[in-house]
Write an enzyme that holds these catalytic residues in place. Sequence first.
Site, PDB file in Angstrom:
ATOM      1  N   SER A 191       0.893  -1.079   0.071  1.00 35.53           N
ATOM      2  CA  SER A 191      -0.004  -0.074  -0.076  1.00 35.53           C
ATOM      3  C   SER A 191       0.888   1.223   0.038  1.00 35.53           C
ATOM      4  O   SER A 191       2.105   1.181   0.345  1.00 35.53           O
ATOM      5  CB  SER A 191      -0.969  -0.205   1.161  1.00 35.53           C
ATOM      6  OG  SER A 191      -0.188  -0.215   2.298  1.00 35.53           O
ATOM      7  N   GLU A 240       1.016   5.436   0.622  1.00 36.97           N
ATOM      8  CA  GLU A 240       0.233   6.671   1.309  1.00 36.97           C
ATOM      9  C   GLU A 240       0.822   7.944   0.807  1.00 36.97           C
ATOM     10  O   GLU A 240       2.136   8.148   0.495  1.00 36.97           O
ATOM     11  CB  GLU A 240       0.951   6.515   2.944  1.00 36.97           C
ATOM     12  CG  GLU A 240       0.265   7.625   3.621  1.00 36.97           C
ATOM     13  CD  GLU A 240       0.799   7.439   5.123  1.00 36.97           C
ATOM     14  OE1 GLU A 240       0.676   6.250   5.654  1.00 36.97           O
ATOM     15  OE2 GLU A 240       1.290   8.537   5.919  1.00 36.97           O
ATOM     16  N   ASP A 287      -1.878  14.191  16.255  1.00 40.13           N
ATOM     17  CA  ASP A 287      -1.092  15.204  17.011  1.00 40.13           C
ATOM     18  C   ASP A 287      -1.583  16.441  16.856  1.00 40.13           C
ATOM     19  O   ASP A 287      -1.494  17.069  15.611  1.00 40.13           O
ATOM     20  CB  ASP A 287       0.507  15.042  16.836  1.00 40.13           C
ATOM     21  CG  ASP A 287       0.768  13.724  17.095  1.00 40.13           C
ATOM     22  OD1 ASP A 287       0.649  13.318  18.174  1.00 40.13           O
ATOM     23  OD2 ASP A 287       1.656  13.260  16.492  1.00 40.13           O
ATOM     24  N   PHE A 311      12.153  14.903  11.308  1.00 42.31           N
ATOM     25  CA  PHE A 311      11.008  14.243  11.345  1.00 42.31           C
ATOM     26  C   PHE A 311      11.170  13.034  12.436  1.00 42.31           C
ATOM     27  O   PHE A 311      10.199  12.670  13.114  1.00 42.31           O
ATOM     28  CB  PHE A 311      10.494  13.731   9.975  1.00 42.31           C
ATOM     29  CG  PHE A 311       9.170  13.292   9.887  1.00 42.31           C
ATOM     30  CD1 PHE A 311       8.131  14.110  10.258  1.00 42.31           C
ATOM     31  CD2 PHE A 311       8.725  11.970   9.289  1.00 42.31           C
ATOM     32  CE1 PHE A 311       6.833  13.728  10.425  1.00 42.31           C
ATOM     33  CE2 PHE A 311       7.488  11.591   9.353  1.00 42.31           C
ATOM     34  CZ  PHE A 311       6.453  12.565   9.825  1.00 42.31           C
ATOM     35  N   HIS A 336       3.958  -1.160   3.420  1.00 40.43           N
ATOM     36  CA  HIS A 336       3.059   0.225   3.436  1.00 40.43           C
ATOM     37  C   HIS A 336       4.132   1.431   3.209  1.00 40.43           C
ATOM     38  O   HIS A 336       4.899   1.633   4.325  1.00 40.43           O
ATOM     39  CB  HIS A 336       2.272   0.447   4.788  1.00 40.43           C
ATOM     40  CG  HIS A 336       1.611   1.910   4.862  1.00 40.43           C
ATOM     41  ND1 HIS A 336       0.409   1.763   4.014  1.00 40.43           N
ATOM     42  CD2 HIS A 336       1.787   2.979   5.122  1.00 40.43           C
ATOM     43  CE1 HIS A 336      -0.258   2.987   4.117  1.00 40.43           C
ATOM     44  NE2 HIS A 336       0.659   3.911   4.767  1.00 40.43           N
TER      45      HIS A 336
END
Length: 281
Positions: free
Chosen positions: A12, A14, A105, A212, A262
Site C-alpha cells: 500500500s 500513502e 497530534d 522528522f 506500506h
Amino acid sequence: MQIQKPHPQLFSFEFYPPKTEEGAASLHAVRSQLAKLNPDFFSVTFGAGGSTRDKTFDTVIDIQAKGIAAAPHLSCVASTKANIRAILKDYLDHGISKIVALRGDLPSGMMSAGEFRYANELVEFIRQETGDHFQIHVAAYPEIHPQAANGNDDFKNFKRKVEAGADAAITQYFYNAEAYFYFVDRCAKNGVDIPIVPGIMPITQYTQLFRFSEMCGADIPRWMRKRLEGYGDDRAAIQAFGLELVTNLCQRLLDNGAPGLHFYTMNQAAPTVAILENLKL
Ligand code: FAD
C-alpha cells in the site's frame, strides 16, 4: 523469532492531500505510476483537528473513482462525535470500506477540546456506528510511541485498539528490523494476531529525515546517521545508499514473514518504485 501467519503480501502507498493545483497535478502523475504496481490500496493522510478534511475526502474519492481502493486516514484528536459521525457517513455513502484510525497530534500550544482522547476510543466509536463495514487499520510503534511512559504501557495501549476492533496495523517507519521482529513476537505471545504491516520510509535526503524522525520517535542508528552526514550535499550518493539500505530492510522483513509493506511515499513515485524493482516485486 515468531513468523507471522502467512498472508498474501500486500503493498500500500500513502499520500498526503495536495495543497495546490500544482501539487494535485503532480500527485495524479505519481498515482498513475504507482497504480501500475497493483497495490492493495492507496491511503491519504488527515490533518489532526480536521485541517485537511475536504482535501483528504476529495483525494480519496478521486482515487476510488479511478478503480483503486482508497483508505482515508481519520484522526480523532480535537474532534467531536458528531464530526466523526458525519465523516464516516460521507465515506460510507461513497463506497469507501477501509479506514486508518488514529489519534493524531495537535500542533504545539493547541489544546484539545475534543470528545476522544486516544485512538482506541475512535476504533470503538467506528465499530459502534458502522458495525463491520470498515476494515480498520491502526498505527503500531515497534520503537515505542514517543509519548508513551514505557514499552509495556505502549504495548497495552496498542492492544486496546485491537480489542476495540482493529483489523490490521501499520507501523511507524523504522530502520532497525529487530524492533519490528520483537514487536511481532510480543503480539503473538499476547494473542494479537492481526497483520502488522511495516511502514517503510524511503531515504532521499537526510536533514528533513533527521528532524522528522526526532519528532515521531523513529530511531536513526548512529552508523546510518554518520554515513548519511558523510555524503554532505551529494544527493545522488544519499539516494544510492538509501535505496540499498531500504531495499535490504524490506527484503529482510518479507523473508521473515512481514505480511506486506506500506510505503510513506511523500507524494513521490520514483523512490518507492526503485525499491520495489530491486525487490523484483
Ligand atoms: P494512540 O494509539 O492513541 O496512542 C497515542 C499515545 O497515547 C501513545 O503513547 C499510547 O501509548 C498512549 N495511549 C493510547 N491509548 C491510551 C489509553 N487508553 N490510556 C493511556 N494512554 C494511551 N497523524 C495525523 O495527524 N494524520 C495522519 O494521517 C497520520 N497517519 C499516520 C499513519 C501511520 C501508519 C502512523 C504510524 C502514524 C500516523 N500519524 C498521523 C501519526 C499519529 O497520529 C501520531 O503518531 C500520534 O501521536 C499517535 O496516534 P495513534 O493513533 O497511534 O495514537
